[in-house]
Write a protein that holds these residues in place. Structure first.
Motif, mmCIF file in Angstrom:
data_model
loop_
_atom_site.group_PDB
_atom_site.id
_atom_site.type_symbol
_atom_site.label_atom_id
_atom_site.label_comp_id
_atom_site.label_asym_id
_atom_site.label_seq_id
_atom_site.Cartn_x
_atom_site.Cartn_y
_atom_site.Cartn_z
ATOM 1 N N LEU A 176 36.845 12.814 57.190
ATOM 2 C CA LEU A 176 36.655 14.239 56.943
ATOM 3 C C LEU A 176 37.319 14.691 55.647
ATOM 4 O O LEU A 176 36.971 15.724 55.098
ATOM 5 C CB LEU A 176 37.163 15.056 58.134
ATOM 6 N N GLU A 177 38.293 13.905 55.142
ATOM 7 C CA GLU A 177 38.932 14.227 53.865
ATOM 8 C C GLU A 177 38.047 13.838 52.693
ATOM 9 O O GLU A 177 38.275 14.269 51.576
ATOM 10 C CB GLU A 177 40.288 13.517 53.768
ATOM 11 N N THR A 178 37.052 13.013 52.933
ATOM 12 C CA THR A 178 36.119 12.618 51.879
ATOM 13 C C THR A 178 34.880 13.491 51.995
ATOM 14 O O THR A 178 34.885 14.518 52.647
ATOM 15 C CB THR A 178 35.724 11.126 52.035
ATOM 16 N N THR A 179 33.806 13.042 51.408
ATOM 17 C CA THR A 179 32.561 13.803 51.509
ATOM 18 C C THR A 179 31.762 13.409 52.743
ATOM 19 O O THR A 179 30.649 13.882 52.930
ATOM 20 C CB THR A 179 31.685 13.573 50.259
ATOM 21 N N ALA A 180 32.333 12.559 53.582
ATOM 22 C CA ALA A 180 31.617 12.098 54.776
ATOM 23 C C ALA A 180 31.377 13.255 55.745
ATOM 24 O O ALA A 180 32.187 14.164 55.862
ATOM 25 C CB ALA A 180 32.388 10.993 55.480
ATOM 26 N N VAL A 225 30.995 13.916 59.619
ATOM 27 C CA VAL A 225 31.241 13.300 60.913
ATOM 28 C C VAL A 225 30.456 14.078 61.964
ATOM 29 O O VAL A 225 30.634 15.284 62.128
ATOM 30 C CB VAL A 225 32.744 13.282 61.266
ATOM 31 N N THR A 226 29.576 13.358 62.645
ATOM 32 C CA THR A 226 28.749 13.954 63.679
ATOM 33 C C THR A 226 29.025 13.248 64.987
ATOM 34 O O THR A 226 29.045 12.022 65.040
ATOM 35 C CB THR A 226 27.253 13.814 63.332
ATOM 36 N N ARG A 273 38.516 20.443 67.747
ATOM 37 C CA ARG A 273 39.262 21.497 67.045
ATOM 38 C C ARG A 273 40.708 21.535 67.508
ATOM 39 O O ARG A 273 41.610 21.774 66.708
ATOM 40 C CB ARG A 273 38.593 22.858 67.262
ATOM 41 N N SER A 274 40.940 21.254 68.794
ATOM 42 C CA SER A 274 42.314 21.303 69.328
ATOM 43 C C SER A 274 43.206 20.223 68.720
ATOM 44 O O SER A 274 44.431 20.347 68.738
ATOM 45 C CB SER A 274 42.313 21.178 70.863
ATOM 46 N N ILE A 275 42.589 19.174 68.178
ATOM 47 C CA ILE A 275 43.384 18.134 67.518
ATOM 48 C C ILE A 275 43.214 18.194 66.001
ATOM 49 O O ILE A 275 43.529 17.252 65.283
ATOM 50 C CB ILE A 275 43.073 16.719 68.070
ATOM 51 N N GLY A 276 42.700 19.317 65.528
ATOM 52 C CA GLY A 276 42.629 19.570 64.097
ATOM 53 C C GLY A 276 41.449 18.959 63.359
ATOM 54 O O GLY A 276 41.504 18.811 62.146
ATOM 55 N N LEU A 277 40.379 18.625 64.077
ATOM 56 C CA LEU A 277 39.202 18.039 63.433
ATOM 57 C C LEU A 277 38.003 18.963 63.575
ATOM 58 O O LEU A 277 37.667 19.389 64.666
ATOM 59 C CB LEU A 277 38.866 16.679 64.054
ATOM 60 N N ASP A 278 37.379 19.256 62.447
ATOM 61 C CA ASP A 278 36.184 20.094 62.452
ATOM 62 C C ASP A 278 34.980 19.173 62.290
ATOM 63 O O ASP A 278 34.623 18.790 61.176
ATOM 64 C CB ASP A 278 36.246 21.107 61.315
ATOM 65 N N VAL A 279 34.386 18.789 63.411
ATOM 66 C CA VAL A 279 33.248 17.865 63.397
ATOM 67 C C VAL A 279 31.992 18.594 63.855
ATOM 68 O O VAL A 279 32.060 19.629 64.510
ATOM 69 C CB VAL A 279 33.508 16.626 64.296
ATOM 70 N N TYR A 280 30.863 18.027 63.504
ATOM 71 C CA TYR A 280 29.571 18.558 63.910
ATOM 72 C C TYR A 280 29.189 17.878 65.222
ATOM 73 O O TYR A 280 29.145 16.652 65.293
ATOM 74 C CB TYR A 280 28.546 18.272 62.809
ATOM 75 N N VAL A 281 28.945 18.648 66.272
ATOM 76 C CA VAL A 281 28.629 18.092 67.585
ATOM 77 C C VAL A 281 27.174 18.377 67.919
ATOM 78 O O VAL A 281 26.714 19.517 67.826
ATOM 79 C CB VAL A 281 29.554 18.671 68.681
ATOM 80 N N VAL A 282 26.461 17.311 68.304
ATOM 81 C CA VAL A 282 25.060 17.432 68.687
ATOM 82 C C VAL A 282 24.933 17.081 70.168
ATOM 83 O O VAL A 282 25.104 15.926 70.547
ATOM 84 C CB VAL A 282 24.155 16.493 67.854
ATOM 85 N N TYR A 341 19.720 10.453 54.446
ATOM 86 C CA TYR A 341 21.032 9.813 54.626
ATOM 87 C C TYR A 341 20.873 8.315 54.420
ATOM 88 O O TYR A 341 19.921 7.700 54.899
ATOM 89 C CB TYR A 341 21.598 10.103 56.020
ATOM 90 N N ASP A 342 21.822 7.721 53.694
ATOM 91 C CA ASP A 342 21.697 6.296 53.385
ATOM 92 C C ASP A 342 22.876 5.454 53.875
ATOM 93 O O ASP A 342 22.957 4.261 53.599
ATOM 94 C CB ASP A 342 21.489 6.084 51.887
ATOM 95 N N THR A 343 23.781 6.072 54.598
ATOM 96 C CA THR A 343 24.921 5.361 55.160
ATOM 97 C C THR A 343 25.142 5.844 56.584
ATOM 98 O O THR A 343 25.225 7.054 56.814
ATOM 99 C CB THR A 343 26.200 5.607 54.332
ATOM 100 N N VAL A 344 25.246 4.900 57.516
ATOM 101 C CA VAL A 344 25.443 5.249 58.920
ATOM 102 C C VAL A 344 26.560 4.383 59.496
ATOM 103 O O VAL A 344 26.490 3.157 59.425
ATOM 104 C CB VAL A 344 24.156 5.016 59.748
ATOM 105 N N TYR A 345 27.569 5.027 60.024
ATOM 106 C CA TYR A 345 28.600 4.351 60.813
ATOM 107 C C TYR A 345 28.456 4.886 62.223
ATOM 108 O O TYR A 345 28.565 6.091 62.439
ATOM 109 C CB TYR A 345 30.001 4.645 60.285
ATOM 110 N N PHE A 346 28.211 4.018 63.169
ATOM 111 C CA PHE A 346 27.975 4.444 64.548
ATOM 112 C C PHE A 346 28.933 3.720 65.471
ATOM 113 O O PHE A 346 28.974 2.498 65.505
ATOM 114 C CB PHE A 346 26.524 4.137 64.950
ATOM 115 N N MET A 347 29.733 4.490 66.207
ATOM 116 C CA MET A 347 30.654 3.945 67.196
ATOM 117 C C MET A 347 30.291 4.519 68.550
ATOM 118 O O MET A 347 29.990 5.703 68.659
ATOM 119 C CB MET A 347 32.091 4.324 66.859
#
Length: 100
Positions: free
Chosen positions: A12-16, A18-19, A35-44, A66-72
């Motif tokens: 999140l500190e980069t241009t990535a 996070v969904t 948000r409670s742990i300080g992360l602003d992520v996009y939730v689908v 999009y040309d890069t995907v990291y999936f966990m």
């Protein structure tokens, strides 16, 4: 898992972007947790536990450019579905990882 949270913070500190794809019907509880742990992520909220739905959603993003995907994920079925879909896109940088 602290390692995952640490990695998300770094991304999140980069241009990535996070969904979080969730099988839940409502995304608000997941968003609130992050948000409670300080992360602003996009939730689908997909409202489905079908692995193909996650793969399909990611594929739509690839088709948008999009040309890069990291999936966990903690589901081997979800990992397999995404891996199978990604084989159709050899120019997309990708990494999938099964987590516990």
């Amino acid at each position: 898992d602290r390692n995952i949270i640490s990695m998300l913070r770094k991304d999140l500190e980069t241009t990535a972007k996070v969904t979080i794809l969730t099988a839940r019907r409502l995304g608000a509880p997941v968003s609130s947790f992050f948000r409670s742990i300080g992360l602003d992520v996009y939730v689908v909220p997909l409202g489905s536990a079908n692995p193909k739905d996650k793969a399909d959603w990611i594929e739509k993003q690839i088709r948008k450019g999009y040309d890069t995907v990291y999936f966990m994920d903690d589901s081997p079925k979800n990992i397999r579905a995404v891996d199978n879909m990604l084989r159709q896109y050899p120019n997309v940088r990708s990494l999938t990882k099964l987590i516990k």
